[in-house]
Design a protein around this motif. Structure first.
Motif, PDB file in Angstrom:
ATOM      1  N   ASP A   1     -70.323 -66.347  87.916  1.00 20.25           N
ATOM      2  CA  ASP A   1     -70.226 -64.956  87.470  1.00 20.25           C
ATOM      3  C   ASP A   1     -69.386 -64.791  86.211  1.00 20.25           C
ATOM      4  O   ASP A   1     -68.976 -63.685  85.879  1.00 20.25           O
ATOM      5  CB  ASP A   1     -69.626 -64.091  88.593  1.00 20.25           C
ATOM      6  CG  ASP A   1     -70.485 -64.103  89.841  1.00 20.25           C
ATOM      7  OD1 ASP A   1     -71.704 -63.921  89.717  1.00 20.25           O
ATOM      8  OD2 ASP A   1     -69.943 -64.325  90.931  1.00 20.25           O
ATOM      9  N   MET A   2     -69.147 -65.876  85.495  1.00 18.06           N
ATOM     10  CA  MET A   2     -68.325 -65.804  84.293  1.00 18.06           C
ATOM     11  C   MET A   2     -69.193 -65.655  83.040  1.00 18.06           C
ATOM     12  O   MET A   2     -70.290 -66.209  82.978  1.00 18.06           O
ATOM     13  CB  MET A   2     -67.498 -67.086  84.134  1.00 18.06           C
ATOM     14  CG  MET A   2     -66.281 -67.175  84.995  1.00 18.06           C
ATOM     15  SD  MET A   2     -65.335 -68.664  84.561  1.00 18.06           S
ATOM     16  CE  MET A   2     -64.028 -68.560  85.769  1.00 18.06           C
ATOM     17  N   PRO A   3     -68.674 -64.950  82.035  1.00 19.98           N
ATOM     18  CA  PRO A   3     -69.325 -65.016  80.732  1.00 19.98           C
ATOM     19  C   PRO A   3     -69.128 -66.409  80.140  1.00 19.98           C
ATOM     20  O   PRO A   3     -68.214 -67.143  80.530  1.00 19.98           O
ATOM     21  CB  PRO A   3     -68.600 -63.950  79.912  1.00 19.98           C
ATOM     22  CG  PRO A   3     -67.278 -63.804  80.567  1.00 19.98           C
ATOM     23  CD  PRO A   3     -67.505 -64.064  82.028  1.00 19.98           C
ATOM     24  N   LEU A   4     -69.977 -66.795  79.187  1.00 22.78           N
ATOM     25  CA  LEU A   4     -69.918 -68.128  78.612  1.00 22.78           C
ATOM     26  C   LEU A   4     -68.549 -68.416  78.008  1.00 22.78           C
ATOM     27  O   LEU A   4     -68.022 -69.524  78.147  1.00 22.78           O
ATOM     28  CB  LEU A   4     -71.010 -68.291  77.545  1.00 22.78           C
ATOM     29  CG  LEU A   4     -71.045 -69.637  76.823  1.00 22.78           C
ATOM     30  CD1 LEU A   4     -71.264 -70.779  77.798  1.00 22.78           C
ATOM     31  CD2 LEU A   4     -72.133 -69.635  75.749  1.00 22.78           C
ATOM     32  N   SER A   5     -67.945 -67.438  77.341  1.00 23.65           N
ATOM     33  CA  SER A   5     -66.659 -67.675  76.693  1.00 23.65           C
ATOM     34  C   SER A   5     -65.592 -68.074  77.707  1.00 23.65           C
ATOM     35  O   SER A   5     -64.784 -68.975  77.460  1.00 23.65           O
ATOM     36  CB  SER A   5     -66.218 -66.427  75.922  1.00 23.65           C
ATOM     37  OG  SER A   5     -66.112 -65.305  76.794  1.00 23.65           O
ATOM     38  N   ALA A   6     -65.575 -67.405  78.865  1.00 26.53           N
ATOM     39  CA  ALA A   6     -64.603 -67.751  79.903  1.00 26.53           C
ATOM     40  C   ALA A   6     -64.918 -69.110  80.511  1.00 26.53           C
ATOM     41  O   ALA A   6     -64.010 -69.893  80.827  1.00 26.53           O
ATOM     42  CB  ALA A   6     -64.583 -66.671  80.977  1.00 26.53           C
ATOM     43  N   ALA A   7     -66.213 -69.396  80.689  1.00 28.60           N
ATOM     44  CA  ALA A   7     -66.612 -70.661  81.309  1.00 28.60           C
ATOM     45  C   ALA A   7     -66.221 -71.856  80.441  1.00 28.60           C
ATOM     46  O   ALA A   7     -65.696 -72.855  80.949  1.00 28.60           O
ATOM     47  CB  ALA A   7     -68.113 -70.668  81.568  1.00 28.60           C
TER      48      ALA A   7
END
Length: 275
Positions: A234-240
């Motif tokens: 459930d994370m956006p790519l930047s956080a992942a």
């Protein structure tokens, strides 16, 4: 899960399942074969608590979840659970449903891979237990049924509406959870529900072989990979990618990373330490 414990002692006395640990592989067997391993209140609680204990020990590197007798698990026991829930008030029902969800969370959050070895029926809660595992190894007799709507309840039980679309896609998940129809092994493999389809009668052996392969590998790397797969859903790519970077930086300080380089240089197999 935290390795720090309270005052409660570890137990090996599990009334609703069997647990054996060999060479870093825990084999947990649902053990009510006369009832197709139907789950009771105690079985849910035992499974939840056992997974917590194994997670704290740090000696288990892989776990096989299997069912004794003719099938994997037929779901909640109709007499012992469904009948009893009719007499419960809302607070009691919420406690029960939270407990079943805690079992799924325990499977997803334990720091080792879980392999479900499925033969015969995996229905209702049994299907969700298999779904929560990291790998599903099944033989041709396996059939999965998410039966919740057929008893007048939501198909989104125990996290099924969260997990199933992420495994088979929204279209297949909608059909399976809405209609509650059985999915046989061949279709389960085609839709991605299975990790491996074996010959008849070979699911347990194949699951053990996979568990042994995983147990012989870099345990911390496996644990962190599992944690990232769950956390990043459930994370956006930047956080992942930031979480990936932090995790890799941490693992690059570990002994296993150094061991790989040493073994590669010395042209030998690595001796993984799990840290």
């Amino acid at each position: 899960m935290s390795p720090f414990t309270g005052s409660a002692a570890r137990t090996s006395d599990w009334r609703h399942l069997r647990c054996e640990i060999t060479d870093g592989v825990a084999t947990v067997t649902l053990a009510r074969p006369e009832k197709l391993n139907a789950l009771t209140f105690g079985a849910y609680a035992d499974l939840r608590d056992l997974l917590a204990e194994l997670s704290r020990e740090r000696s288990v590197r892989a776990l096989v979840l299997a069912g004794a007798g003719r099938g994997f698990c037929s779901g909640g026991d109709v007499d012992e659970i469904i009948g009893a829930t009719l007499a419960m008030d809302t607070a009691q029902l919420l406690d029960f449903n939270r407990m079943t969800g805690q079992v799924v969370r325990a499977i997803r959050e334990c720091p080792f891979p879980v392999i479900a070895a499925v033969h015969g029926v995996a229905a209702g809660a049994g299907a969700v237990l298999a779904l929560a595992a990291d790998f599903r190894v099944a033989d041709p007799t396996a059939r999965f049924s998410f039966l919740f709507t057929r008893v007048g309840l939501s198909g989104g039980d125990m996290g099924a509406a969260y997990l199933l679309p992420r495994v088979v896609g929204l279209g297949h998940a909608t059909r399976l959870l809405m209609l509650g129809e059985p999915v046989h092994a061949a279709e389960a493999e085609r839709t991605g529900l299975l990790s491996q389809l074996t010959d008849e009668g070979s699911a347990d052996a194949a699951a053990q072989a996979l568990a042994s392969r995983l147990a012989e590998g870099p345990a911390l790397a496996h644990a962190q990979t599992k944690a990232l797969l769950t956390a990043e859903l459930d994370m956006p790519l930047s956080a992942a990618v930031e979480l990936d970077a932090a995790t890799q930086a941490l693992l690059m300080t570990g002994e296993d990373y150094r061991e790989f380089h040493a073994s590669f240089t010395e042209k030998r197999a690595p001796k993984w330490q799990g840290h």
